[in-house]
Design a protein around this motif. Structure first.
Motif, PDB file in Angstrom:
ATOM      1  N   VAL A  73       0.824  -1.220   0.000  1.00  0.00           N
ATOM      2  CA  VAL A  73       0.000   0.000   0.000  1.00  0.00           C
ATOM      3  C   VAL A  73       0.855   1.266   0.000  1.00  0.00           C
ATOM      4  O   VAL A  73       0.328   2.352   0.200  1.00  0.00           O
ATOM      5  N   GLY A  74       2.171   1.125  -0.244  1.00  0.00           N
ATOM      6  CA  GLY A  74       2.965   2.313  -0.516  1.00  0.00           C
ATOM      7  C   GLY A  74       3.993   2.704   0.531  1.00  0.00           C
ATOM      8  O   GLY A  74       4.730   3.675   0.333  1.00  0.00           O
TER       9      GLY A  74
ATOM     10  N   LEU B 122      -0.942  -1.583   8.840  1.00  0.00           N
ATOM     11  CA  LEU B 122       0.240  -0.890   9.361  1.00  0.00           C
ATOM     12  C   LEU B 122       0.695   0.186   8.374  1.00  0.00           C
ATOM     13  O   LEU B 122       1.039   1.307   8.768  1.00  0.00           O
ATOM     14  N   GLY B 123       0.671  -0.168   7.080  1.00  0.00           N
ATOM     15  CA  GLY B 123       1.041   0.801   6.048  1.00  0.00           C
ATOM     16  C   GLY B 123       0.154   2.037   6.087  1.00  0.00           C
ATOM     17  O   GLY B 123       0.644   3.171   5.972  1.00  0.00           O
ATOM     18  N   PHE B 124      -1.149   1.829   6.289  1.00  0.00           N
ATOM     19  CA  PHE B 124      -2.068   2.977   6.367  1.00  0.00           C
ATOM     20  C   PHE B 124      -1.688   3.880   7.543  1.00  0.00           C
ATOM     21  O   PHE B 124      -1.710   5.109   7.430  1.00  0.00           O
ATOM     22  N   LEU B 125      -1.326   3.257   8.664  1.00  0.00           N
ATOM     23  CA  LEU B 125      -0.888   4.045   9.832  1.00  0.00           C
ATOM     24  C   LEU B 125       0.379   4.823   9.501  1.00  0.00           C
ATOM     25  O   LEU B 125       0.478   6.029   9.776  1.00  0.00           O
ATOM     26  N   GLN B 126       1.356   4.128   8.910  1.00  0.00           N
ATOM     27  CA  GLN B 126       2.643   4.772   8.622  1.00  0.00           C
ATOM     28  C   GLN B 126       2.478   5.943   7.671  1.00  0.00           C
ATOM     29  O   GLN B 126       3.188   6.927   7.764  1.00  0.00           O
ATOM     30  N   LEU B 127       1.537   5.788   6.727  1.00  0.00           N
ATOM     31  CA  LEU B 127       1.363   6.817   5.698  1.00  0.00           C
ATOM     32  C   LEU B 127       0.328   7.858   6.113  1.00  0.00           C
ATOM     33  O   LEU B 127       0.054   8.800   5.360  1.00  0.00           O
TER      34      LEU B 127
END
Lengths: 325, 314
Positions: A73-74, B122-127
């Motif tokens: 997701v990036g 986790l990626g959504f949190l990090q970004l």
């Protein structure tokens, strides 16, 4: 130039990339305040905080999955396994998922992540904390595999790995963590897939990886006293592999010795030998190829046995003399 | 919303019935796992998600893909191995993905998608993104280590992820009670200090309701939940499965709870739709499906150059 240990050089690369790109984060066991089992991430937790340096439970499948999923997701995770031996627990996420999603999904997915892990024997860690498993990983299409031998290369290669859009496995030899070497000041990166000739020579090509590059250089220095000029070639990246430089070197010297700590059979040395056998360099060979490698056993504990397990300067000298005989 | 869930379920059922027909004609290759009977899970779960939210699916994933908005023509082309398919014919039934729609992919490894959904959260949190990830997996996957590692990590870090266990009663041919020491799977949530909810997976509205609650909780930063949806696959594990592991009576009982007629009845009773409108949905789906088959059959095979492309990103 200043001298840094390989561990410090990696720490610097991580800090610079965390600073440069907010999408980068670290994830792994005991990498927080403690700074990792080998101290590689020391100071980064205090500097970047618990969201950028994520200290995990002992949970390798979840660490690998967290890295693969967040990369999809990036985000740009850099995951640390405490020992490469523990990749067995994470293998599904690395081999079946991370390495394959791009191809399986027809090119649409990207997995910009790095999986760092120490490897190698010689520290009395016995069979489950001493392996060199790079050949498993090189065998999987979709993975890139990096194995630096010097602090300067380690820093530059890790920066390239973090900026790469693929799943890069970055393998660090435990002994090298504490060895110092010159590291350039300021910003630089070493591209993946480019070999480095660590010592030029005309008589025999020694393709060696990581710690064995140093053993090969010692062997070359000893042989130079006998008038034998060894070319020590460090591929630095095992995949993508700089076959051109290897082929050119063997065409020049007509002799090839490969050296790695992993067990010999089906190892990286076998691949290099096969590449030469299939290339135009085959016609230039003046002697059969020799492979110096770890013994074909689980890594033993006792120092007397572990020393026997490992390749060393003397085994490399013997192999070079054999191909020159 | 209720009509749309109905349309989604009809699309999934029709799509898979068409696959059965194509299989009988010998047009389909490879492993195909049907979710006929389980449509309410896919339709209800995805109806509770908003744009940007993502799912990870599993080997029984056609329904999840359609519910997340996948086009039947690209799916059909993928199943026929054509260049115009979702994955250019490189993935097939078990690897359909559309990252733009938030479908991070079906998966051939039981439990393989659970850590990925956890990672996406986790990626959504990090970004700094407000999205939620949903892992869709079966009762079989709940016995994999990846399930336990993921629930622990997600709970520990309060990740915006919802774990949806689609309990269709069988891991391939093995009944849940013969595979799990604690067959009441939502009790597993206790071990990770997160909510565990059990709901009727044959009722799309109920599925949407419990999923929405868990999703909004996760989005609010309160962490994951485990939602166990009781359902049943009407077909065998695969085409040609002799289905020796269950009785005809049991299957008939579950078929009596078919989620599609149930939703139809609800729509008519409440006046949310008329017979004519619902019939039109069936006709529309049938028309699109027919076009999808034509599109797929008329599409070219992948170019030979595709064999070696897409292994690495440039």
């Amino acid at each position: 130039m200043r001298d840094l240990t390989l561990s410090q050089a990696i720490n610097e690369a991580l800090a610079e990339e965390l600073e440069r790109d907010p999408r980068v984060f670290l994830i792994g066991e005991d990498i927080g305040l403690h700074g990792g089992a080998f101290g590689v991430t020391k100071g980064l937790f205090s500097r970047f905080g618990p969201d950028r340096v994520r200290n995990t439970p002992i949970s390798e499948a979840a660490i690998a999955g967290a890295a693969v999923g967040s990369a999809l997701v990036g985000a740009r995770p850099v995951a640390e396994l405490m020992y490469i031996d523990f990749i067995t627990i994470a293998m599904d996420q690395i081999v079946n998922q991370g390495a394959k999603v791009k191809y399986m999904f027809g090119g649409k997915a990207r997995v910009p992540m790095v999986l760092r892990a120490p490897f190698g024997a010689g520290r009395a860690n016995a069979a489950q904390h001493s392996q060199s498993l790079e050949a498993w990983l090189c065998h999987v299409p979709g993975l890139k595999v990096v194995m630096p031998s010097t602090p300067a290369d380690a820093k530059g290669l890790l920066k390239s790995a973090i900026r790469d859009d693929n799943l890069v496995v970055f393998l660090e030899n435990k002994h090298l963590y504490f060895q110092k070497g010159p590291v350039p000041e300021g910003e630089y990166a070493v591209p993946l897939g480019v070999a480095d000739i660590k010592r030029p020579g005309r008589d025999v090509t020694v393709v060696a990886t990581a710690r064995q590059v140093h053993a090969a250089i010692s062997a070359a220095e000893a042989l130079a006293k006998e008038g034998i000029e060894v070319e020590v070639l460090d591929p630095r990246t095992l995949w993508p592999l700089d076959t051109e430089t290897i082929i050119a070197s063997v065409k020049k010297t007509g002799r090839l010795v490969t050296v790695h700590e992993a067990v010999k059979r089906f190892g990286f040395g076998a691949e290099v030998a096969a590449i030469i056998a299939e290339s135009e360099a085959f016609d230039y060979l003046d002697a059969p190829i020799r492979r110096v490698a770890g013994a074909e056993v689980p890594v033993p504990f006792s120092k007397s046995l572990e020393d026997l397990f490992l390749p060393d300067e003397h085994k490399i000298i013997d192999a070079c003399k054999a191909v020159l005989a | 919303m209720d009509c749309r869930m109905y349309e989604t379920m009809v699309s999934i059922r029709s799509f898979e019935m068409m696959l059965q027909e194509l299989s009988r004609k010998g047009v389909l290759r490879g492993s195909i796992h049907f979710c006929i009977g389980q449509e309410a899970v896919a339709a209800g779960v995805c109806a509770a998600l908003t744009a940007g939210d993502c799912i990870t699916s599993n080997h029984r994933g056609h329904g999840h893909a359609i519910a997340k908005g996948a086009r039947m023509d690209f799916m059909m082309a993928e199943l026929l191995g054509k260049a115009t398919g979702y994955c250019k014919g490189k993935g097939g039934s078990m690897h359909i993905a559309d990252l733009d729609l938030g479908n991070l992919g079906a998966n051939g490894i039981v439990g393989g998608g659970i850590p990925i959904a956890t990672g996406a959260a986790l990626g959504f949190l990090q970004l700094g993104l407000p999205h939620v990830a949903v892992a869709l997996f079966g009762d079989g996957a709940a016995n994999q280590g990846s399930f336990h590692e993921s629930l622990n990590l997600a709970a520990l870090w309060k990740l915006p992820v919802v774990f949806i266990c689609e309990n269709n009663q069988f891991g391939m041919t093995t009944r849940l009670a013969e595979a799990s020491a604690q067959p009441d799977l939502c009790k597993r949530a206790v071990a990770y200090n997160i909510p565990g909810v059990k709901a009727d997976g044959m009722d799309a509205r109920e599925v949407r309701r419990v999923t929405a609650e868990a999703v909004e909780r996760a989005r609010a930063g309160k962490g994951p939940a485990l939602v166990v949806l009781e359902t049943y696959r009407f077909e065998g594990h695969y085409i040609g499965d002799p289905v020796v592991y269950r009785t005809k009576e049991e299957t008939a009982d579950w078929k009596a709870r078919d989620p599609i007629p149930r939703q139809r009845e609800y729509l008519l009773k409440t006046g949310l739709a008329t017979e004519t409108e619902l019939d039109r949905i069936h006709a529309d789906v049938a028309g699109r499906l027919e076009e999808a088959v034509l599109f797929a059959r008329n599409s070219p095979d992948p170019d030979p150059s595709e064999l070696v492309s897409d292994v690495y990103s440039e």
